[in-house]
Every structure is written in C-alpha cells, then in structure tokens.
Design a protein around this motif. Sequence first.
Motif, PDB file in Angstrom:
ATOM      1  N   ILE A 170       0.848  -1.201   0.000  1.00 59.33           N
ATOM      2  CA  ILE A 170       0.000   0.000   0.000  1.00 59.33           C
ATOM      3  C   ILE A 170       0.879   1.245   0.000  1.00 59.33           C
ATOM      4  N   ARG A 171       1.939   1.216   0.764  1.00 55.56           N
ATOM      5  CA  ARG A 171       2.842   2.364   0.834  1.00 55.56           C
ATOM      6  C   ARG A 171       3.600   2.560  -0.480  1.00 55.56           C
ATOM      7  N   ALA A 172       4.098   1.455  -1.046  1.00 53.36           N
ATOM      8  CA  ALA A 172       4.995   1.554  -2.203  1.00 53.36           C
ATOM      9  C   ALA A 172       4.260   1.584  -3.543  1.00 53.36           C
ATOM     10  N   MET A 173       3.113   0.898  -3.633  1.00 48.92           N
ATOM     11  CA  MET A 173       2.400   0.767  -4.909  1.00 48.92           C
ATOM     12  C   MET A 173       0.914   1.003  -4.704  1.00 48.92           C
ATOM     13  N   PRO A 174       0.522   2.207  -4.323  1.00 43.77           N
ATOM     14  CA  PRO A 174      -0.893   2.459  -3.989  1.00 43.77           C
ATOM     15  C   PRO A 174      -1.852   2.234  -5.146  1.00 43.77           C
ATOM     16  N   GLY A 175      -1.376   2.226  -6.379  1.00 42.12           N
ATOM     17  CA  GLY A 175      -2.247   1.981  -7.522  1.00 42.12           C
ATOM     18  C   GLY A 175      -2.397   0.522  -7.871  1.00 42.12           C
ATOM     19  N   SER A 176      -1.767  -0.361  -7.108  1.00 40.11           N
ATOM     20  CA  SER A 176      -1.797  -1.788  -7.424  1.00 40.11           C
ATOM     21  C   SER A 176      -3.194  -2.376  -7.258  1.00 40.11           C
ATOM     22  N   ARG A 177      -3.492  -3.370  -8.083  1.00 42.12           N
ATOM     23  CA  ARG A 177      -4.731  -4.132  -7.960  1.00 42.12           C
ATOM     24  C   ARG A 177      -4.499  -5.444  -7.216  1.00 42.12           C
ATOM     25  N   ARG A 178      -3.345  -5.529  -6.547  1.00 44.96           N
ATOM     26  CA  ARG A 178      -2.990  -6.745  -5.809  1.00 44.96           C
ATOM     27  C   ARG A 178      -2.896  -6.483  -4.306  1.00 44.96           C
ATOM     28  N   LEU A 179      -3.598  -5.473  -3.843  1.00 45.19           N
ATOM     29  CA  LEU A 179      -3.552  -5.124  -2.424  1.00 45.19           C
ATOM     30  C   LEU A 179      -4.589  -5.975  -1.690  1.00 45.19           C
ATOM     31  N   LEU A 180      -4.215  -7.208  -1.380  1.00 49.97           N
ATOM     32  CA  LEU A 180      -5.183  -8.130  -0.787  1.00 49.97           C
ATOM     33  C   LEU A 180      -4.489  -9.186   0.061  1.00 49.97           C
ATOM     34  N   PHE A 181      -5.300  -9.861   0.855  1.00 41.39           N
ATOM     35  CA  PHE A 181      -4.843 -11.075   1.539  1.00 41.39           C
ATOM     36  C   PHE A 181      -6.023 -12.037   1.624  1.00 41.39           C
ATOM     37  N   THR A 182      -5.719 -13.320   1.782  1.00 38.56           N
ATOM     38  CA  THR A 182      -6.761 -14.340   1.782  1.00 38.56           C
ATOM     39  C   THR A 182      -6.428 -15.426   2.794  1.00 38.56           C
ATOM     40  N   GLY A 183      -7.454 -16.075   3.290  1.00 40.32           N
ATOM     41  CA  GLY A 183      -7.267 -17.195   4.197  1.00 40.32           C
ATOM     42  C   GLY A 183      -7.573 -18.534   3.557  1.00 40.32           C
ATOM     43  N   TRP A 184      -7.967 -18.509   2.255  1.00 36.24           N
ATOM     44  CA  TRP A 184      -8.398 -19.752   1.603  1.00 36.24           C
ATOM     45  C   TRP A 184      -7.198 -20.471   1.007  1.00 36.24           C
ATOM     46  N   ASN A 185      -6.543 -21.267   1.836  1.00 35.96           N
ATOM     47  CA  ASN A 185      -5.417 -22.081   1.401  1.00 35.96           C
ATOM     48  C   ASN A 185      -5.945 -23.483   1.099  1.00 35.96           C
ATOM     49  N   VAL A 186      -6.108 -23.778  -0.177  1.00 35.31           N
ATOM     50  CA  VAL A 186      -6.755 -25.028  -0.593  1.00 35.31           C
ATOM     51  C   VAL A 186      -6.066 -26.242   0.016  1.00 35.31           C
ATOM     52  N   ALA A 187      -4.739 -26.197   0.116  1.00 35.14           N
ATOM     53  CA  ALA A 187      -3.999 -27.349   0.618  1.00 35.14           C
ATOM     54  C   ALA A 187      -4.260 -27.620   2.094  1.00 35.14           C
ATOM     55  N   GLU A 188      -4.755 -26.632   2.828  1.00 39.01           N
ATOM     56  CA  GLU A 188      -4.898 -26.799   4.279  1.00 39.01           C
ATOM     57  C   GLU A 188      -6.342 -26.671   4.782  1.00 39.01           C
ATOM     58  N   VAL A 189      -7.282 -26.454   3.877  1.00 39.94           N
ATOM     59  CA  VAL A 189      -8.675 -26.283   4.297  1.00 39.94           C
ATOM     60  C   VAL A 189      -9.162 -27.474   5.121  1.00 39.94           C
ATOM     61  N   ALA A 190      -8.813 -28.680   4.722  1.00 38.02           N
ATOM     62  CA  ALA A 190      -9.304 -29.871   5.415  1.00 38.02           C
ATOM     63  C   ALA A 190      -8.787 -29.977   6.845  1.00 38.02           C
ATOM     64  N   GLN A 191      -7.704 -29.266   7.159  1.00 38.47           N
ATOM     65  CA  GLN A 191      -7.132 -29.320   8.507  1.00 38.47           C
ATOM     66  C   GLN A 191      -7.731 -28.272   9.446  1.00 38.47           C
ATOM     67  N   MET A 192      -8.595 -27.408   8.929  1.00 40.47           N
ATOM     68  CA  MET A 192      -9.139 -26.309   9.724  1.00 40.47           C
ATOM     69  C   MET A 192     -10.417 -26.728  10.438  1.00 40.47           C
ATOM     70  N   ALA A 193     -10.587 -26.261  11.670  1.00 42.76           N
ATOM     71  CA  ALA A 193     -11.826 -26.524  12.395  1.00 42.76           C
ATOM     72  C   ALA A 193     -13.017 -25.965  11.636  1.00 42.76           C
ATOM     73  N   LEU A 194     -12.818 -24.806  11.007  1.00 36.48           N
ATOM     74  CA  LEU A 194     -13.841 -24.187  10.164  1.00 36.48           C
ATOM     75  C   LEU A 194     -13.126 -23.459   9.036  1.00 36.48           C
ATOM     76  N   PRO A 195     -13.368 -23.840   7.784  1.00 38.75           N
ATOM     77  CA  PRO A 195     -12.736 -23.120   6.670  1.00 38.75           C
ATOM     78  C   PRO A 195     -13.124 -21.645   6.710  1.00 38.75           C
ATOM     79  N   PRO A 196     -12.258 -20.755   6.238  1.00 37.15           N
ATOM     80  CA  PRO A 196     -12.535 -19.324   6.363  1.00 37.15           C
ATOM     81  C   PRO A 196     -13.813 -18.902   5.667  1.00 37.15           C
TER      82      PRO A 196
END
Length: 315
Positions: A170-196
């Motif tokens: 956000i500081r370095a590239m405020p015009g970016s369309r990649r300013l995001l984060f996610t909790g959906w890790n397909v490889a680990e969903v089955a290990q979660m008590a509740l998928p995000p």
Amino acid sequence: MTQPLAPSAVHYEQQYLDLMRRIWTHGDERIDRTGVGTRSLLGATMRFSLADDAVPLLTTKRVYWKVAAREMLWFLTGDTNIRELVRQGVHIWTDWPLDAYRRATGEAIDRNAFEARIVADDAFAARWGDLGPVYGAQWVDWPRYEPAGDGLFRRAEKGHNQIADLVAAIRAMPGSRRLLFTGWNVAEVAQMALPPCHMTYQFQVADGRLNGLLFQRSCDLGLGFAFNIFGLAMITRMLAQQCDLEPGEIVWQGGDVHLYLNHAPLVEAQIGRTPSGAPKLRINRRPSSIFDYRIEDFEVVDYTPQAAISAPVAV
C-alpha cells in the motif's frame, strides 16, 4: 478529483435489514452442513462509509464490538489456539473444539469446565484448543516450501506474512490491484476446524483514502455478519493509519448469505426494529506497526443500540 459519496438520508443499517427480510421471505430453504437448516441466497453487496470515524455497528441489537476487536487482534498474532481468547473472556471459537472433544471422548463436559481446563492445563490446551491452520495462520504465516534435496521440498521455518507485505505494498504501490490477503489455502482447508468464511480482503487507494472490500463465501447474517463488518471497518482503519491515509469506504460481498431456521425469533424481532444513531470508531494511538495494536487503543462512542438478541450458534 473524485469526491466522497454524500451521506444518504437512509440509515446505513437499512440495507442490512432489507437483506435479512428478503432472505427470510424469499430465500431458498435447504438443509445445510450443520443439519439445522437455512434460508439462503447467493450474492449480496452492501457499502458503508467510514468518513468522520463512522463505523457500521448494528443498532437494532447490541453488538459486543470488543469481542470482535479482540478476535481481529488475535488473528493478527497468527495464533490458532483458543486459549488466549478464552483468557480474555472471548468464547466465540470454543464451540468447535468443545464439540470435537465431546465426540472424541464421550465426556459430557460443559463449556465453562472445558474452557477452565484449556486455561489451566498446557497439554490439554495444546491437544484440544487448537483450531488448525485457520485465519491468522494463513494471514501471517502462509506456508512456504524450500528445496530439501533429491527433488524434495520441506516447509520453511518462516512463512509468508501477507499482512506485512500488504502494508508495504500500500505504501509503495498504492495503484496496485494486488492489495489483498486471503485465508483460503486449498492445501490446508481440510485441517481447519472451520474453513474461512470471511476469506478474502482487498484494498484500494483513491484520492488519499483507503477503501476496503471483503468477500465472504458464507455468511450467517443473523449472528456472524455484525462481527464481520466491524472487523472489516477495524482493519481498514488500522491499515489506513499505518499507511498515512484516510479511511474511505468499505464494501461487503456475500456469497452464500443465509439465516438459520432456528433464528426465527431473532430475525422477526430485528426486522421489526428501526435503526438509529451514528456510532464512531476511534483509534487513540498509532503503534509502530500493524501488529502492535492493543484492545485499549480502540474506542467506540455514540453507540446506543437496542437490546441484545440471543440465538444459538450452529456448529
């Protein structure tokens, strides 16, 4: 220059009540994973301004915003064990490990006794209090893998910190369309008590303001939404403060948006109420990083909600 949206004469909460009424009267009735049953629709959007410290707390019932704030701060530590939440009097994640313990042992332990053992017994907490690689684990420690020889890979000791990288981007590239984060890790969903459920957050810098968007794949509109929208407002304000921006607008997008059939008393009581008031969320300190906020840094003022409405959580 793009100007902020003018405040509407319609209370910000009305869109929530309208969606609740629409789902309750026209939603598709189905048996869900929990067996409780829901009325559901696919796809919904709501927008809320954060101008002048505004925060979209529901006023037609009391929302215990400090519980939501403590949960958000807990996510940012990367912790996945309920022990620290329980120590703070936060019970919203207890039902899943409690259910797992009861099914595994056959012991008819109540929640208070279970939580007391989580706090008092290190080994018990380690065995029964962990939720798997849920939210915080993915947000600040997404797994990395490195060559281990012979064409094999091993998990690196330090994972990918999406939140730290987001602040830097956000500081370095405020015009970016990649300013995001996610909790959906397909490889680990089955290990979660509740998928995000609140799975992907995206941000946009516009005219010195930070806008935030949450895509929520599954939304319990009667119980969960109130915390989810407060959490989106909270982290958008935190990021804006850390990046020397003003908070702008938040956008909530729901995938499967539903009301549980056993929440009829809640739904009928809430849609019969009239929203009012304009609460504000203030951050009273700017810490050195996004990971150093404390619960006492946050203050909600001018919040005079109607009475709380209780309803059971479907596990």
